[in-house]
Design an enzyme around this catalytic site. Structure first.
Site, PDB file in Angstrom:
ATOM      1  N   CYS A 330       8.742  26.507  17.496  1.00 63.72           N
ATOM      2  CA  CYS A 330       8.153  27.748  16.958  1.00 63.72           C
ATOM      3  C   CYS A 330       9.073  28.492  16.293  1.00 63.72           C
ATOM      4  CB  CYS A 330       7.950  27.812  18.657  1.00 63.72           C
ATOM      5  SG  CYS A 330       9.281  27.248  19.248  1.00 63.72           S
ATOM      6  N   GLU A 364       4.446  28.430  14.040  1.00 63.27           N
ATOM      7  CA  GLU A 364       4.503  27.128  14.455  1.00 63.27           C
ATOM      8  C   GLU A 364       4.250  25.789  13.123  1.00 63.27           C
ATOM      9  OE1 GLU A 364       4.729  25.446  18.565  1.00 63.27           O
ATOM     10  OE2 GLU A 364       4.622  27.729  18.117  1.00 63.27           O
TER      11      GLU A 364
END
Length: 374
Positions: A330, A364
């Site tokens: 992330c 992401e």
């Protein structure tokens, strides 16, 4: 972001993210880019509530000016949330016991049609008595009426150190991946994937690369930071066995729930930190592993989905002990830092970008690596 969406410029900002990821990671072999829906993609939404005379509004605060901004519609949120928001506020305004000192409203929705609403107050919702704790009966009655009148599956009331749960504090999501349905309990006030459509894409990609790591399903998978078993369960049919670790007690319990709900019998979840399982694999003993024989596992693949800080030094070294690494990130900056070390022993085979958060700088991504021949 104050709930705005810009569909007309989405393709441009998605291309910019792809370019930025390539700048950070270098070459992106076998690259898959998964674009989000440009509107109605968030399954979670949280709003402060502002009272001004007879007027009550959802609000958010502008990050630059810090000024409050009334939110009358939110095209970022799933259609079910966006449609419910004004109807819910209209009922709250007309019901004094629900409106008084209401501080925040949280929405948690699913693609499968469930809706959980949490009403957070700056007043007491419970009273201590000689026999225990009694809920505010008027609030409970009003909340039950609200649930009957609106498309709300579950309602929770919260105040300082208080929680009234009318029935359940979770929703059940059903994700469709590779012609299979995966069932997930998603608990209120705990982490869940915010973009459910993108979560399906992430599971699809992870299953695709896992099949390449273990084509005959004879080897085992170890997963760190497994959360509620989101990936563990979806990858369970790609491996002989899966050992997953998670530090949060709530997430471990939810993972066990999801294992049973999906009728999976080859996934074991243990409450351990990443550094602890790393030490255990090197021979250190832990009471929580007393019923698990690590030597009986034939791990060839490790799956990691670390926090924004990336891998710690010990875990970064640990992952290089496996033939294959599936890394979901992330934070591309910490991913790039981790890959500097991992690429000394492993080569990148496949990469992916998952646009979980359109119109933000957040990226992401996924990387699939294989050990280099010696």
């Amino acid at each position: 972001m104050l709930c705005q969406t810009y569909p007309e410029t989405y393709a441009e900002q998605f291309a910019e993210k792809t370019h930025r990821l390539e700048q950070l990671l270098g070459d992106l072999p076998n690259f898959d880019a998964f674009a989000s829906e440009p509107e109605h993609y968030r399954a979670r939404a949280e709003f402060r509530v502002w009272h001004e005379g007879d007027q009550t509004d959802y609000i958010m605060f502008d990050q630059q000016s810090k000024e409050k901004v009334a939110i009358h519609h939110c095209p970022m949120a799933l259609e079910s949330i966006a449609t419910l928001m004004p109807k819910l506020m209209a009922h709250i305004v007309q019901t004094p016991v629900l409106r008084q000192k209401l501080f925040q409203v949280d929405f948690l929705a699913t693609l499968s049609g469930e809706m959980l609403v949490t009403l957070i107050y700056r007043k007491s919702l419970q009273t201590k008595t000689e026999t225990g704790v009694e809920n505010d009966v008027a609030w409970v009655d009003a909340a039950n009426a609200l649930r009957c009148e609106l498309p709300i599956t579950h309602i929770i009331g919260r105040a300082r150190k208080q929680k009234i749960c009318l029935d359940k504090d979770y929703v059940i999501e059903k994700l469709q991946v590779d012609h299979q349905t995966f069932i997930y309990q998603q608990i209120e006030n705990s982490f869940t994937q915010p973009n459910a459509e993108m979560a399906q894409n992430m599971l699809h990609w992870a299953r695709k690369v896992a099949a390449k790591a273990n084509p005959d399903q004879q080897n085992d998978l170890i997963e760190l930071y497994c959360g509620n078993g989101h990936f563990s369960i979806a990858l369970s049919d790609q491996f002989h066995r899966v050992l997953a670790t998670e530090i949060s007690k709530t997430s471990v319990a939810s993972a066990q729930f999801n294992i049973e709900a999906n009728k999976v019998d080859n996934v074991t979840v243990v409450k351990m930190a990443a550094e602890e399982i790393s030490a255990a694999l090197q021979g250190e003993t832990f009471f929580r592993l007393k019923d698990i024989d690590l030597s009986a596992y034939a791990f060839n693949t490790i799956f990691v989905d670390p926090p924004r800080s990336g891998l710690d030094d010990l875990t970064r070294q640990m992952v290089t002990e496996f033939d294959y690494i599936i890394y979901i990130s992330c934070n591309p900056e910490t991913l790039a830092h981790d890959l500097e070390a991992i690429r000394q022993t492993h080569e990148v085979l496949e990469t992916a970008l998952f646009d979980q958060f359109p119109y933000t700088h957040h990226i992401e991504s996924g990387v699939f690596l294989k050990r280099k021949p010696k």
